[in-house]
Design an enzyme around this catalytic site. Structure first.
Site, short mmCIF file in Angstrom:
data_model
loop_
_atom_site.label_atom_id
_atom_site.label_comp_id
_atom_site.label_asym_id
_atom_site.label_seq_id
_atom_site.Cartn_x
_atom_site.Cartn_y
_atom_site.Cartn_z
N HIS A 143 10.12 -4.47 -0.35
CA HIS A 143 9.42 -3.21 -0.52
C HIS A 143 8.77 -2.78 0.80
O HIS A 143 8.92 -1.64 1.24
CB HIS A 143 8.35 -3.41 -1.62
CG HIS A 143 7.44 -2.24 -1.84
ND1 HIS A 143 7.48 -1.47 -2.99
CD2 HIS A 143 6.44 -1.72 -1.09
CE1 HIS A 143 6.55 -0.53 -2.92
NE2 HIS A 143 5.90 -0.66 -1.77
N GLU A 144 8.08 -3.71 1.44
CA GLU A 144 7.39 -3.38 2.69
C GLU A 144 8.38 -3.15 3.84
O GLU A 144 8.15 -2.28 4.69
CB GLU A 144 6.39 -4.48 3.06
CG GLU A 144 5.30 -4.71 2.02
CD GLU A 144 4.52 -3.45 1.68
OE1 GLU A 144 4.34 -2.59 2.58
OE2 GLU A 144 4.09 -3.30 0.52
N HIS A 147 9.53 0.30 3.54
CA HIS A 147 8.58 1.22 4.16
C HIS A 147 8.81 1.31 5.66
O HIS A 147 8.80 2.40 6.25
CB HIS A 147 7.14 0.73 3.91
CG HIS A 147 6.56 1.13 2.58
ND1 HIS A 147 6.66 2.40 2.07
CD2 HIS A 147 5.83 0.43 1.68
CE1 HIS A 147 6.04 2.47 0.90
NE2 HIS A 147 5.52 1.27 0.64
N GLU A 194 6.40 5.27 -2.59
CA GLU A 194 6.29 3.97 -3.24
C GLU A 194 7.47 3.71 -4.16
O GLU A 194 7.97 2.58 -4.25
CB GLU A 194 4.97 3.88 -4.03
CG GLU A 194 3.74 3.72 -3.16
CD GLU A 194 3.79 2.45 -2.34
OE1 GLU A 194 4.05 1.37 -2.92
OE2 GLU A 194 3.60 2.53 -1.12
#
Length: 366
Positions: A143-144, A147, A194
């Protein structure tokens, strides 16, 4: 273990397995349409990178880097080695050439973030490390990294700065209103970002149940034996469809100050994407490449974003969204629909045209 044979040390709770890799993948492959349209437009702006790098002197980025370096544990082969392997594995799967620094910060609140203007840095809290098992943590790391690949860290840093600025200029007439209008718009974009990063986490972990468990634990803690993913997803359905127009308004008010969507909503959105043709095409190796980013049409991206919002409104079970959809479709009796949606204004005195008339029978109730 990805298909390059990386091993993960410690915290091994499930057998390592091969995962698909996505060479040259563009972040457009997994970005939510509303997120993607904003990013495509910003990337097309002439001088955009120069302007934001100039802002780095005004933002507390250098201070944040020094803070984490001095008061957190930097992930490496010597410290949190299993997280370091997981980070490198995620970067390998998404083909992110430069592995961003990652820190573990002492904080009982489960959290993770990717910030930075010039170079992204990833921070996870001890609360999150203690809460999640390996496969759940892998999804968070992915997930990060998602980003970082999308460039979200730049805009998150700006959002943090503007939020802080809004507090400082609250005493200036209209100053706070102007800043908060920008912050509110950024928060809406960030909530969509997100959802994009959740998709990136799934591409890295390639285990939907692990992603679901991680979101469920963020909502309910580590008592996994007391929770059920299917029941958790039913909460999302109940949240969307339940109540009347008053509840719809309250939902909007509840989400406005948040930078993240609610966890049940995130879980439902991720499951929907995992079952879509878009996800399957990526897993089959058919996805947009980074080399094509410069040729992406801003107009097409905004058209896709508008179509996505329209589809969501049309398919939504939320009372307000259903009303909006009906209005767009030309449904009649708008006043009656709104009146019933807000509980029929049962405390109001009946109007003359609501009273029974001779020969017409009783008036219709709400």
């Amino acid at each position: 273990m990805s298909d390059d044979g990386h091993q993960n040390n410690g915290h091994e709770q499930v057998p390592s397995r091969q995962r698909r890799r996505f060479p040259g993948i563009s972040s457009r492959a997994y970005e939510h349409p509303a997120d993607r349209s904003a990013l495509v437009a910003l990337r097309k702006l002439s001088g955009f990178d120069t302007v934001f790098k100039a802002l780095s002197g005004l933002l507390p980025e250098r201070s944040l880097r020094l803070l984490f370096l001095s008061d957190s544990v930097r992930v490496s082969d010597q410290q949190f080695a299993y997280l370091n392997d997981m980070l490198r594995d995620a970067c390998y799967i998404l083909d992110l050439e430069k592995v961003p620094p990652m820190y573990v910060n002492q904080d009982p609140q489960p959290n993770a973030m990717c910030i930075g203007l010039d170079e992204p840095i990833i921070v996870v809290t001890t609360g999150l490390v203690d809460l999640l098992d390996e496969e759940e943590m892998r999804a968070v790391v992915g997930h990060e990294v998602g980003h970082a690949l999308s460039g979200h860290s730049v805009y998150r840093t700006i959002l943090l700065f503007l939020t802080s600025l809004a507090l400082r200029v609250a005493w200036i007439p209209l100053g706070n209103i102007a800043i908060m209008a920008i912050v509110t718009a950024l928060r809406e974009w960030f909530r969509k970002s997100e959802l994009s990063a959740d998709r990136a986490g799934l591409l890295v972990g390639q285990d939907l149940r692990a992603s679901m468990r991680g979101l469920m634990k963020l909502a309910g803690g580590h008592h996994l034996h007391e929770m059920n993913v299917d029941a958790f997803l039913k909460q999302a359905e109940e949240y969307e469809a339940g109540g009347d127009l008053r509840d719809s308004v309250l939902k909007i008010l509840n989400v406005l100050p948040r930078s993240h969507p609610f966890t049940t909503v995130r879980a439902a959105e991720l499951k929907k994407w995992a079952e879509s043709r878009d996800y399957q095409r990526i897993m089959d190796g058919h996805y947009p490449r980074r080399t094509e980013d410069k040729d992406t049409s801003v107009t097409d991206s905004f058209r896709e974003s508008a179509a996505s919002y329209a589809t969501n409104v049309k398919s939504s079970k939320d009372p307000l969204m259903k009303l909006v959809s009906d209005i767009a479709g030309g449904a009649g009796d708008l006043g009656g629909r709104v009146r019933r949606g807000f509980g029929g204004f049962s405390n109001s005195a009946p109007r003359d045209d609501d009273r029974p008339t001779e020969g017409n029978g009783p008036a219709q109730g709400d």
